[in-house]
Write an enzyme that holds these catalytic residues in place. Structure first.
Site, short mmCIF file in Angstrom:
data_model
loop_
_atom_site.label_atom_id
_atom_site.label_comp_id
_atom_site.label_asym_id
_atom_site.label_seq_id
_atom_site.Cartn_x
_atom_site.Cartn_y
_atom_site.Cartn_z
N SER A 104 -10.83 9.44 -13.24
CA SER A 104 -11.31 9.89 -11.92
C SER A 104 -10.14 10.28 -11.01
O SER A 104 -10.32 11.03 -10.06
CB SER A 104 -12.15 8.80 -11.26
OG SER A 104 -11.37 7.65 -11.08
N ARG A 133 8.66 0.50 5.73
CA ARG A 133 7.99 0.06 4.51
C ARG A 133 9.02 -0.28 3.45
O ARG A 133 10.18 0.12 3.55
CB ARG A 133 7.07 1.18 3.96
CG ARG A 133 5.91 1.56 4.85
CD ARG A 133 4.81 0.50 4.82
NE ARG A 133 3.68 0.87 5.64
CZ ARG A 133 3.59 0.68 6.97
NH1 ARG A 133 4.59 0.11 7.62
NH2 ARG A 133 2.52 1.04 7.63
N TYR A 150 -10.41 -1.31 1.33
CA TYR A 150 -9.52 -1.33 0.17
C TYR A 150 -8.74 -2.65 0.15
O TYR A 150 -8.68 -3.35 -0.86
CB TYR A 150 -8.54 -0.14 0.25
CG TYR A 150 -7.37 -0.28 -0.67
CD1 TYR A 150 -7.50 -0.09 -2.04
CD2 TYR A 150 -6.10 -0.65 -0.19
CE1 TYR A 150 -6.42 -0.26 -2.90
CE2 TYR A 150 -5.03 -0.81 -1.03
CZ TYR A 150 -5.19 -0.61 -2.38
OH TYR A 150 -4.11 -0.79 -3.22
N SER A 200 -1.69 -5.86 -4.18
CA SER A 200 -0.99 -5.02 -3.20
C SER A 200 -0.54 -5.87 -2.03
O SER A 200 -1.17 -6.88 -1.69
CB SER A 200 -1.99 -3.96 -2.72
OG SER A 200 -1.55 -3.37 -1.52
N TYR A 207 -1.37 6.82 -12.07
CA TYR A 207 0.05 6.94 -11.68
C TYR A 207 0.86 5.73 -12.16
O TYR A 207 1.82 5.87 -12.94
CB TYR A 207 0.12 7.12 -10.16
CG TYR A 207 1.49 7.02 -9.55
CD1 TYR A 207 2.58 7.68 -10.12
CD2 TYR A 207 1.70 6.29 -8.37
CE1 TYR A 207 3.84 7.61 -9.54
CE2 TYR A 207 2.94 6.23 -7.79
CZ TYR A 207 4.02 6.88 -8.37
OH TYR A 207 5.26 6.80 -7.79
N LYS A 210 -8.88 -6.03 -2.54
CA LYS A 210 -7.76 -6.69 -3.25
C LYS A 210 -7.74 -8.19 -2.94
O LYS A 210 -7.47 -9.01 -3.80
CB LYS A 210 -6.42 -6.04 -2.86
CG LYS A 210 -6.26 -4.61 -3.36
CD LYS A 210 -6.08 -4.54 -4.88
CE LYS A 210 -5.99 -3.12 -5.39
NZ LYS A 210 -5.98 -3.01 -6.85
N TYR A 216 2.22 -5.18 -5.15
CA TYR A 216 3.16 -4.08 -5.00
C TYR A 216 3.28 -3.72 -3.52
O TYR A 216 2.29 -3.70 -2.80
CB TYR A 216 2.74 -2.79 -5.68
CG TYR A 216 2.01 -2.84 -6.99
CD1 TYR A 216 2.27 -3.80 -7.95
CD2 TYR A 216 1.06 -1.85 -7.26
CE1 TYR A 216 1.59 -3.78 -9.16
CE2 TYR A 216 0.38 -1.83 -8.46
CZ TYR A 216 0.65 -2.80 -9.40
OH TYR A 216 -0.03 -2.77 -10.58
#
Ligand code: UFG
Length: 338
Positions: free
Chosen positions: A35, A233, A151, A126, A12, A155, A179
């Protein structure tokens, strides 16, 4: 033309970076195992950029495959490293997949640099690295708290790996981009996020609900300590995220750049879930059936970026509004059906 190895370049965010790299005169060499993507994505990138795109089907954990690419392509000026898995919930149920992929790919990317003499790295990090911190607005120097998920921890580890390497590789230049919530699609509607199964993230869930693929959107919690009770957010257009990579790359290609640096990549503004849905409905004219449900475990009530460092040092700031990002996501969703 300067060649850049773009790991995860068919994904993406990576696919949008490839287009923006081409716009700035760089040639993206994509390494991706597809994937979480499709094999027709590189052709779309080529169509949008009007440039040839080279894409290799490789697992980025495999150092020798990456070395083969460099041997074949010749001079590579830098690596933009995105190859990773990214579903927060899945990382809780299958932590080893996340440690294996995300730390494995990072290790190979760094080993590739060490063995081929590539000195420049832009890393896809992130806001999750801030973990369960106590403040809503986060700065690059905001201390990290414990990560919410494997996850998030992967990072944090990758950024720590960069710091450790910076101590021993005195001619390397590395930057990580943290990000916030990337959303939207290429304004042409030709490139966007490919849904595989029910979406985890809110914007693809909204667009699929608007398209009638999902019955209704569940708002995960409306009793948070925020102005309307829903989570806040910082939603940032994927094209703005892509631009940030090119700015960061140009920054580290300058000899005076520091050995290592980090930047928040967001708009600097918090938007609640309810407001986001409202923005979608008003900018597209399409209603989104919705119900309030229980909180999703691990969600922070509010987090948004302070982006003054990226503005000051990279000369980067977001250009697209959240409404534009939502319109582009909707355009992409509609094109996917045809
Ligand atoms: N949400 C809903 N309903 C849904 C999906 C999401 O209400 O069906 C809410 C969530 O509770 C949250 C907000 O929408 O309040 C945004 O959720 P996303 O899943 O879209 O995004 P997150 O903020 O949870 O996750 C993002 C990135 C991750 C990153 C994380 C760090 O997707 O990669 O921020 O906090 F790790």
């Amino acid at each position: 033309m300067s060649k850049i190895l773009l790991t995860g370049g068919a994904g993406y965010i990576g696919s949008h970076i490839a287009v923006v790299l081409a716009d700035h005169g760089f040639e993206a060499v994509i390494a991706d195992n597809y994937s979480n993507s499709s094999r027709w994505i590189p052709e779309r990138i080529a169509r949008l950029s009007g440039k040839k795109i080279t894409a290799y089907d490789v697992d980025c954990r495999d150092l020798s495959s990456l070395q083969e690419i460099v041997k074949k392509e010749g001079q590579i000026s830098g690596v933009i490293h995105l190859a990773a898995v990214k579903a927060v919930g899945e990382s809780v149920s299958n932590p080893l997949k996340y440690y294996d992929n995300n730390i494995g790919c990072m290790t190979s990317a760094l080993q590739l640099m060490e063995t081929t003499g590539i000195r420049h790295l832009v890393f896809s990090s992130s806001c999750t690295v801030y973990g369960s911190c106590q403040t809503e607005e986060v700065f690059e120097q905001t201390p990290w708290a414990r990560a919410y998920s494997p996850y998030g921890y992967s990072k944090q580890v990758c950024e720590r790996m960069m710091e450790d390497l910076a101590l021993v590789k005195n001619n390397w230049k590395q930057v990580s981009l943290r990000y916030f919530n990337p959303i939207g699609a290429h304004p042409s509607g030709i490139l966007g996020e490919l849904p595989i199964g029910p979406p985890n993230n809110i914007v693809p869930y909204i667009t699929q609900t608007a398209a009638g693929i999902r019955e209704r959107l569940t708002i995960f919690g409306d009793d948070y300590d925020t102005p309307d009770g829903t989570c806040v957010r910082d939603y940032i257009h994927v094209m703005d995220v892509a631009e940030a990579h090119v700015k960061a790359l140009k920054y580290i290609l300058q000899e005076h750049a520091p050995a290592i640096d980090q930047f928040n990549i967001g708009t600097g503004e918090g938007v609640s879930v309810k407001k986001l849905v409202h923005f979608f409905e008003t900018s597209t004219g399409v209603k989104v059936p919705q119900i309030a449900g229980p909180r999703r475990p691990g969600d922070a009530d509010a987090i948004y970026a302070n982006v003054s460092k990226a503005k000051r040092i990279l000369g980067w700031k977001s250009h697209y509004s959240v409404q534009e990002a939502l319109s582009h996501a909707w355009q992409w969703e509609q094109n996917l059906k045809t």
